[in-house]
Design a protein around this motif. Structure first.
Motif, PDB file in Angstrom:
ATOM      1  N   PHE A  33      13.784  62.255  -1.821  1.00 50.29           N
ATOM      2  CA  PHE A  33      13.497  63.403  -2.671  1.00 50.29           C
ATOM      3  C   PHE A  33      14.396  63.368  -3.891  1.00 50.29           C
ATOM      4  O   PHE A  33      15.433  62.716  -3.914  1.00 50.29           O
ATOM      5  CB  PHE A  33      13.667  64.725  -1.912  1.00 50.29           C
ATOM      6  N   ALA A  34      13.962  64.067  -4.907  1.00 48.64           N
ATOM      7  CA  ALA A  34      14.765  64.259  -6.119  1.00 48.64           C
ATOM      8  C   ALA A  34      14.434  65.638  -6.664  1.00 48.64           C
ATOM      9  O   ALA A  34      13.260  66.028  -6.713  1.00 48.64           O
ATOM     10  CB  ALA A  34      14.451  63.193  -7.162  1.00 48.64           C
ATOM     11  N   VAL A  35      15.473  66.369  -7.032  1.00 45.42           N
ATOM     12  CA  VAL A  35      15.285  67.705  -7.591  1.00 45.42           C
ATOM     13  C   VAL A  35      16.485  68.020  -8.469  1.00 45.42           C
ATOM     14  O   VAL A  35      17.606  67.622  -8.175  1.00 45.42           O
ATOM     15  CB  VAL A  35      15.112  68.761  -6.473  1.00 45.42           C
ATOM     16  N   SER A  36      16.233  68.703  -9.568  1.00 44.96           N
ATOM     17  CA  SER A  36      17.303  69.136 -10.463  1.00 44.96           C
ATOM     18  C   SER A  36      17.428  70.650 -10.376  1.00 44.96           C
ATOM     19  O   SER A  36      16.410  71.350 -10.406  1.00 44.96           O
ATOM     20  CB  SER A  36      16.975  68.753 -11.914  1.00 44.96           C
ATOM     21  N   PRO A  37      18.646  71.173 -10.261  1.00 47.80           N
ATOM     22  CA  PRO A  37      18.826  72.625 -10.208  1.00 47.80           C
ATOM     23  C   PRO A  37      18.169  73.301 -11.411  1.00 47.80           C
ATOM     24  O   PRO A  37      18.317  72.863 -12.550  1.00 47.80           O
ATOM     25  CB  PRO A  37      20.347  72.800 -10.241  1.00 47.80           C
ATOM     26  N   LEU A  73       5.043  64.636  -2.640  1.00 45.20           N
ATOM     27  CA  LEU A  73       4.702  65.992  -2.241  1.00 45.20           C
ATOM     28  C   LEU A  73       5.600  66.924  -3.041  1.00 45.20           C
ATOM     29  O   LEU A  73       6.698  66.551  -3.430  1.00 45.20           O
ATOM     30  CB  LEU A  73       4.962  66.189  -0.745  1.00 45.20           C
ATOM     31  N   PRO A  74       5.171  68.152  -3.300  1.00 45.26           N
ATOM     32  CA  PRO A  74       6.051  69.070  -4.026  1.00 45.26           C
ATOM     33  C   PRO A  74       7.307  69.387  -3.223  1.00 45.26           C
ATOM     34  O   PRO A  74       7.254  69.534  -2.004  1.00 45.26           O
ATOM     35  CB  PRO A  74       5.194  70.317  -4.235  1.00 45.26           C
ATOM     36  N   PHE A  75       8.438  69.453  -3.912  1.00 49.67           N
ATOM     37  CA  PHE A  75       9.704  69.758  -3.243  1.00 49.67           C
ATOM     38  C   PHE A  75       9.717  71.197  -2.735  1.00 49.67           C
ATOM     39  O   PHE A  75      10.161  71.471  -1.633  1.00 49.67           O
ATOM     40  CB  PHE A  75      10.875  69.531  -4.202  1.00 49.67           C
ATOM     41  N   SER A  76       9.220  72.120  -3.547  1.00 52.52           N
ATOM     42  CA  SER A  76       9.173  73.527  -3.150  1.00 52.52           C
ATOM     43  C   SER A  76       8.020  73.751  -2.190  1.00 52.52           C
ATOM     44  O   SER A  76       6.926  73.222  -2.376  1.00 52.52           O
ATOM     45  CB  SER A  76       9.007  74.427  -4.378  1.00 52.52           C
ATOM     46  N   ALA A  77       8.268  74.553  -1.189  1.00 47.07           N
ATOM     47  CA  ALA A  77       7.255  74.794  -0.163  1.00 47.07           C
ATOM     48  C   ALA A  77       6.123  75.681  -0.646  1.00 47.07           C
ATOM     49  O   ALA A  77       5.062  75.705  -0.062  1.00 47.07           O
ATOM     50  CB  ALA A  77       7.905  75.428   1.060  1.00 47.07           C
ATOM     51  N   GLY A  78       6.335  76.427  -1.703  1.00 47.06           N
ATOM     52  CA  GLY A  78       5.306  77.345  -2.184  1.00 47.06           C
ATOM     53  C   GLY A  78       5.650  78.775  -1.806  1.00 47.06           C
ATOM     54  O   GLY A  78       6.766  79.098  -1.427  1.00 47.06           O
ATOM     55  N   THR A  79       4.687  79.617  -1.891  1.00 49.00           N
ATOM     56  CA  THR A  79       4.874  81.034  -1.608  1.00 49.00           C
ATOM     57  C   THR A  79       5.075  81.261  -0.114  1.00 49.00           C
ATOM     58  O   THR A  79       4.303  80.751   0.698  1.00 49.00           O
ATOM     59  CB  THR A  79       3.650  81.838  -2.085  1.00 49.00           C
TER      60      THR A  79
END
Length: 89
Positions: A33-37, A73-79
């Motif tokens: 995974f990769a994500v930036s604050p 896949l999106p890092f955020s799970a969604g609502t």
């Protein structure tokens, strides 16, 4: 027989020891995974299997195809559908 239920399919994948898709034979990353604050909506996630550890669950193999293809896949799970609150008093 147990291997048919427990193991994911064997597929040849690109990668090497010094790459984000690190893998070699039976060795490989358990997730990528990769994500930036502040930019979580742009992050990505790869998982080699589903969120369930139970081989009879419909989610046991979920995500394996995306993992093998390198499809993020999106890092955020969604609502969220539920919220838990704790009151320490």
């Amino acid at each position: 027989m147990a291997r048919l239920i427990l193991d994911m399919p064997t597929v040849e994948l690109p990668g090497d020891h010094d790459m984000p898709r690190v893998q070699d034979g039976a060795f490989g990353a358990s997730e990528r995974f990769a994500v930036s604050p502040g930019h979580e909506q742009d992050g990505y996630l790869h998982l080699p299997g589903g969120q369930s550890g139970h081989p009879l669950s419909p989610y046991y193999r979920a995500g394996f195809g995306q993992w093998a293809l390198g499809t993020p896949l999106p890092f955020s799970a969604g609502t969220g559908r539920a919220h838990a609150h704790s009151d320490p008093n």
